[in-house]
Design a protein around this motif. Structure first.
Motif, PDB file in Angstrom:
ATOM      1  N   LEU A  11      92.604  55.376 -19.342  1.00 12.10           N
ATOM      2  CA  LEU A  11      93.565  54.386 -18.877  1.00 12.10           C
ATOM      3  C   LEU A  11      94.817  55.095 -18.363  1.00 12.10           C
ATOM      4  O   LEU A  11      95.864  55.112 -19.003  1.00 12.10           O
ATOM      5  CB  LEU A  11      93.916  53.418 -20.014  1.00 12.10           C
ATOM      6  CG  LEU A  11      94.519  52.077 -19.590  1.00 12.10           C
ATOM      7  CD1 LEU A  11      93.598  51.336 -18.652  1.00 12.10           C
ATOM      8  CD2 LEU A  11      94.806  51.220 -20.808  1.00 12.10           C
ATOM      9  N   GLU A  15      93.962  53.484 -13.348  1.00 16.75           N
ATOM     10  CA  GLU A  15      93.384  52.362 -14.078  1.00 16.75           C
ATOM     11  C   GLU A  15      94.427  51.264 -14.327  1.00 16.75           C
ATOM     12  O   GLU A  15      94.110  50.071 -14.290  1.00 16.75           O
ATOM     13  CB  GLU A  15      92.800  52.846 -15.413  1.00 16.75           C
ATOM     14  CG  GLU A  15      91.529  53.676 -15.272  1.00 16.75           C
ATOM     15  CD  GLU A  15      91.802  55.065 -14.736  1.00 16.75           C
ATOM     16  OE1 GLU A  15      90.919  55.628 -14.070  1.00 16.75           O
ATOM     17  OE2 GLU A  15      92.918  55.597 -14.984  1.00 16.75           O
ATOM     18  N   ILE A  16      95.654  51.668 -14.597  1.00 20.77           N
ATOM     19  CA  ILE A  16      96.728  50.697 -14.795  1.00 20.77           C
ATOM     20  C   ILE A  16      96.907  49.844 -13.540  1.00 20.77           C
ATOM     21  O   ILE A  16      97.018  48.615 -13.598  1.00 20.77           O
ATOM     22  CB  ILE A  16      98.059  51.410 -15.133  1.00 20.77           C
ATOM     23  CG1 ILE A  16      97.998  52.018 -16.537  1.00 20.77           C
ATOM     24  CG2 ILE A  16      99.241  50.458 -15.017  1.00 20.77           C
ATOM     25  CD1 ILE A  16      98.034  51.021 -17.659  1.00 20.77           C
ATOM     26  N   LEU A  19      93.961  47.420 -13.001  1.00 26.58           N
ATOM     27  CA  LEU A  19      94.096  46.259 -13.879  1.00 26.58           C
ATOM     28  C   LEU A  19      95.179  45.312 -13.372  1.00 26.58           C
ATOM     29  O   LEU A  19      95.005  44.086 -13.369  1.00 26.58           O
ATOM     30  CB  LEU A  19      94.436  46.712 -15.307  1.00 26.58           C
ATOM     31  CG  LEU A  19      93.276  47.079 -16.226  1.00 26.58           C
ATOM     32  CD1 LEU A  19      93.812  47.660 -17.535  1.00 26.58           C
ATOM     33  CD2 LEU A  19      92.416  45.853 -16.512  1.00 26.58           C
ATOM     34  N   LYS A  22      93.896  43.403 -10.469  1.00 23.51           N
ATOM     35  CA  LYS A  22      92.911  42.421 -10.921  1.00 23.51           C
ATOM     36  C   LYS A  22      93.594  41.165 -11.465  1.00 23.51           C
ATOM     37  O   LYS A  22      93.144  40.032 -11.229  1.00 23.51           O
ATOM     38  CB  LYS A  22      92.031  43.050 -12.012  1.00 23.51           C
ATOM     39  CG  LYS A  22      91.122  42.056 -12.732  1.00 23.51           C
ATOM     40  CD  LYS A  22      90.440  42.717 -13.915  1.00 23.51           C
ATOM     41  CE  LYS A  22      89.712  41.673 -14.758  1.00 23.51           C
ATOM     42  NZ  LYS A  22      89.082  42.275 -15.966  1.00 23.51           N
ATOM     43  N   LEU A  23      94.690  41.378 -12.170  1.00 25.74           N
ATOM     44  CA  LEU A  23      95.404  40.261 -12.790  1.00 25.74           C
ATOM     45  C   LEU A  23      96.479  39.680 -11.881  1.00 25.74           C
ATOM     46  O   LEU A  23      97.170  38.742 -12.291  1.00 25.74           O
ATOM     47  CB  LEU A  23      96.054  40.739 -14.102  1.00 25.74           C
ATOM     48  CG  LEU A  23      95.107  41.296 -15.169  1.00 25.74           C
ATOM     49  CD1 LEU A  23      95.897  41.867 -16.325  1.00 25.74           C
ATOM     50  CD2 LEU A  23      94.148  40.217 -15.643  1.00 25.74           C
ATOM     51  N   LEU A  64      99.252  46.362 -20.778  1.00 24.61           N
ATOM     52  CA  LEU A  64      97.889  46.582 -20.312  1.00 24.61           C
ATOM     53  C   LEU A  64      97.063  47.417 -21.286  1.00 24.61           C
ATOM     54  O   LEU A  64      95.860  47.570 -21.091  1.00 24.61           O
ATOM     55  CB  LEU A  64      97.907  47.240 -18.934  1.00 24.61           C
ATOM     56  CG  LEU A  64      98.453  46.329 -17.826  1.00 24.61           C
ATOM     57  CD1 LEU A  64      98.721  47.117 -16.560  1.00 24.61           C
ATOM     58  CD2 LEU A  64      97.495  45.182 -17.551  1.00 24.61           C
ATOM     59  N   LEU A  87      98.285  38.841 -20.059  1.00 21.06           N
ATOM     60  CA  LEU A  87      98.062  40.151 -20.677  1.00 21.06           C
ATOM     61  C   LEU A  87      97.379  40.015 -22.035  1.00 21.06           C
ATOM     62  O   LEU A  87      96.538  40.839 -22.400  1.00 21.06           O
ATOM     63  CB  LEU A  87      99.391  40.888 -20.821  1.00 21.06           C
ATOM     64  CG  LEU A  87     100.077  41.284 -19.511  1.00 21.06           C
ATOM     65  CD1 LEU A  87     101.424  41.951 -19.793  1.00 21.06           C
ATOM     66  CD2 LEU A  87      99.193  42.194 -18.686  1.00 21.06           C
ATOM     67  N   GLN A  90      93.733  39.594 -21.406  1.00 23.18           N
ATOM     68  CA  GLN A  90      93.053  40.776 -20.858  1.00 23.18           C
ATOM     69  C   GLN A  90      92.871  41.888 -21.874  1.00 23.18           C
ATOM     70  O   GLN A  90      91.866  42.618 -21.836  1.00 23.18           O
ATOM     71  CB  GLN A  90      93.844  41.314 -19.660  1.00 23.18           C
ATOM     72  CG  GLN A  90      93.302  42.610 -19.068  1.00 23.18           C
ATOM     73  CD  GLN A  90      91.881  42.481 -18.530  1.00 23.18           C
ATOM     74  OE1 GLN A  90      91.531  41.460 -17.949  1.00 23.18           O
ATOM     75  NE2 GLN A  90      91.059  43.509 -18.726  1.00 23.18           N
ATOM     76  N   THR A  94      89.821  44.788 -22.179  1.00 29.34           N
ATOM     77  CA  THR A  94      90.028  46.213 -21.935  1.00 29.34           C
ATOM     78  C   THR A  94      89.551  47.044 -23.120  1.00 29.34           C
ATOM     79  O   THR A  94      88.882  48.079 -22.961  1.00 29.34           O
ATOM     80  CB  THR A  94      91.512  46.495 -21.671  1.00 29.34           C
ATOM     81  OG1 THR A  94      91.947  45.740 -20.535  1.00 29.34           O
ATOM     82  CG2 THR A  94      91.765  47.975 -21.410  1.00 29.34           C
ATOM     83  N   ASP A  97      85.696  47.064 -23.616  1.00 27.53           N
ATOM     84  CA  ASP A  97      85.045  47.975 -22.672  1.00 27.53           C
ATOM     85  C   ASP A  97      85.017  49.406 -23.190  1.00 27.53           C
ATOM     86  O   ASP A  97      84.237  50.229 -22.722  1.00 27.53           O
ATOM     87  CB  ASP A  97      85.779  47.948 -21.321  1.00 27.53           C
ATOM     88  CG  ASP A  97      85.554  46.646 -20.561  1.00 27.53           C
ATOM     89  OD1 ASP A  97      84.614  45.908 -20.931  1.00 27.53           O
ATOM     90  OD2 ASP A  97      86.318  46.369 -19.621  1.00 27.53           O
TER      91      ASP A  97
END
Length: 286
Positions: A11, A15-16, A19, A22-23, A64, A87, A90, A94, A97
Motif C-alpha cells: 500500500l 496504491e493509495i 484507491l 476508485k472511491l 485508506l 473510508l 472501504q 482493503t 484483500d
C-alpha cells in the motif's frame, strides 16, 4: 508473519492513489485528511509505539489503511474509528484483500464522541494514530478520559501541536494542552515527520508524540475543578495568576488567598506552574 509484513508494503503511493480514484476521494481540510504514503514512516510509527502481540490498538482516522495494515502485523487487534463513511466501508475490503481482516474492527463514528460502550466489547490498551490536525488535542484528551484502559499512545500531529503537548513549565509553548495532558500521562516528543510522506502534502511539518499513562495526581478536587483552574489561568496569559483567577475565585483578593494557601506566588503566571500546582490551587478555592 514475514509474508504478512511483505504484503503490508504493497500500500504505497500508487496504491493509495488507485484507491482514492476508485472511491472518487477528494481529501478535505475539514476532516484533516492527509494520508501517509511512505512505508518507512508507517513502520517507524509502529516501531516507536512499542506494541506487544497482546495489545489492542485504537486507531483514529485510519483513512485508506496505510498505518492500519502495519498495526495489524504487530498487535492482537485494531479498532479503527473512522468518521468518513466511505473510508469506513472501504477499509475492511482493503484489509480482507491482504488476509488479516479477522484482526480488524471498524467503527464509523466521531472519535470525539467515542466511549467504552461503543467499542463492541474491545478494551484498547494503546492509541496509535495519524490524527487530523484540527482536532488532535481534543481527541487525545477525550480518549485518555473516556478510555481508562489506554496505557500508552503514539500519535502523529502537527509539529507545533506536538511541541505544545510535550512542553514543560517555563516553555514559551507550554499551555492548556500541556497541563491537561500531564494530568493523564507522561508526554514527550518522539521525533519529527516531514511533509513529503503525506498525500496531499500539508503546509506544515508533523511530529510524533509518545504518551505513557500514569495515575492522576492524588487530590480532593475533581478533574473538572482542576481543569477549570487551568483554563482560567491561561485565558489571559499575560496576567498574573492573582488577576487571571479573579473570576474563578470570586475576586482578586480571594484568588490571592487561594494561591497563597496552595503555596503559589500570586504574581506568577500560568506557564510557570506544573499540574501539581494547579491541583493545589483547585483544592484551595475559597
Amino acid at each position: 508473519m514475514r509474508e504478512t509484513k511483505e504484503m503490508m508494503r504493497l500500500l504505497g503511493p500508487a496504491e493509495i492513489r488507485i484507491l482514492a480514484n476508485k472511491l472518487d476521494l477528494r481529501p478535505t481540510k475539514k476532516l484533516g485528511q492527509n494520508f501517509v504514503i511512505d512505508g518507512g514512516t508507517v513502520r517507524r510509527i509502529v516501531r516507536v509505539a512499542d506494541l506487544s502481540p497482546d495489545d489492542v490498538v485504537i486507531e483514529v482516522g485510519p483513512g485508506l489503511g496505510s498505518l492500519t495494515l502495519e498495526l495489524l502485523a504487530s498487535a492482537a487487534h485494531v479498532v479503527a474509528v473512522e468518521i468518513d463513511p466511505v473510508l469506513a466501508h472501504q477499509l475492511p475490503i482493503t484489509v480482507t484483500d491482504r488476509g488479516v481482516s479477522e484482526q480488524l474492527t471498524v467503527i464509523n463514528a466521531d472519535a470525539m464522541r467515542i466511549s467504552e460502550t461503543d467499542l463492541l466489547g474491545f478494551t484498547p490498551s494503546a492509541l496509535v494514530a495519524n490524527l487530523p490536525y484540527n482536532v488532535a488535542v481534543p481527541v487525545v484528551l477525550h480518549l485518555l478520559e473516556a478510555l481508562p484502559s489506554l496505557r500508552k499512545g503514539l500519535v502523529m500531529v502537527q509539529s507545533e501541536v506536538a511541541d505544545r503537548l510535550a512542553a514543560g513549565p517555563g516553555s514559551k509553548v507550554y499551555g492548556v494542552p500541556s497541563v491537561k495532558a500531564a494530568w493523564y500521562a507522561d508526554v514527550r516528543r518522539a521525533g519529527p515527520v516531514g511533509r513529503s510522506v503525506f498525500w496531499p502534502a500539508p503546509n506544515v511539518d508533523s511530529g510524533l508524540v509518545s504518551l505513557v499513562r500514569r495515575d492522576p495526581p492524588a487530590t480532593t478536587a475533581s478533574r473538572e475543578e482542576v481543569f477549570a483552574v487551568i483554563d482560567a489561568a491561561f485565558a489571559q496569559r499575560r496576567k498574573t495568576l492573582r488577576a487571571a483567577l479573579a473570576s474563578w475565585a470570586g475576586s482578586p483578593a480571594q484568588a490571592e488567598t487561594a494561591l497563597r494557601a496552595a503555596g503559589v506566588d500570586p504574581s506568577a503566571r500560568g506557564e510557570q506552574l506544573d499540574i501539581h500546582a494547579f491541583v493545589r490551587i483547585a483544592e484551595s478555592r475559597p
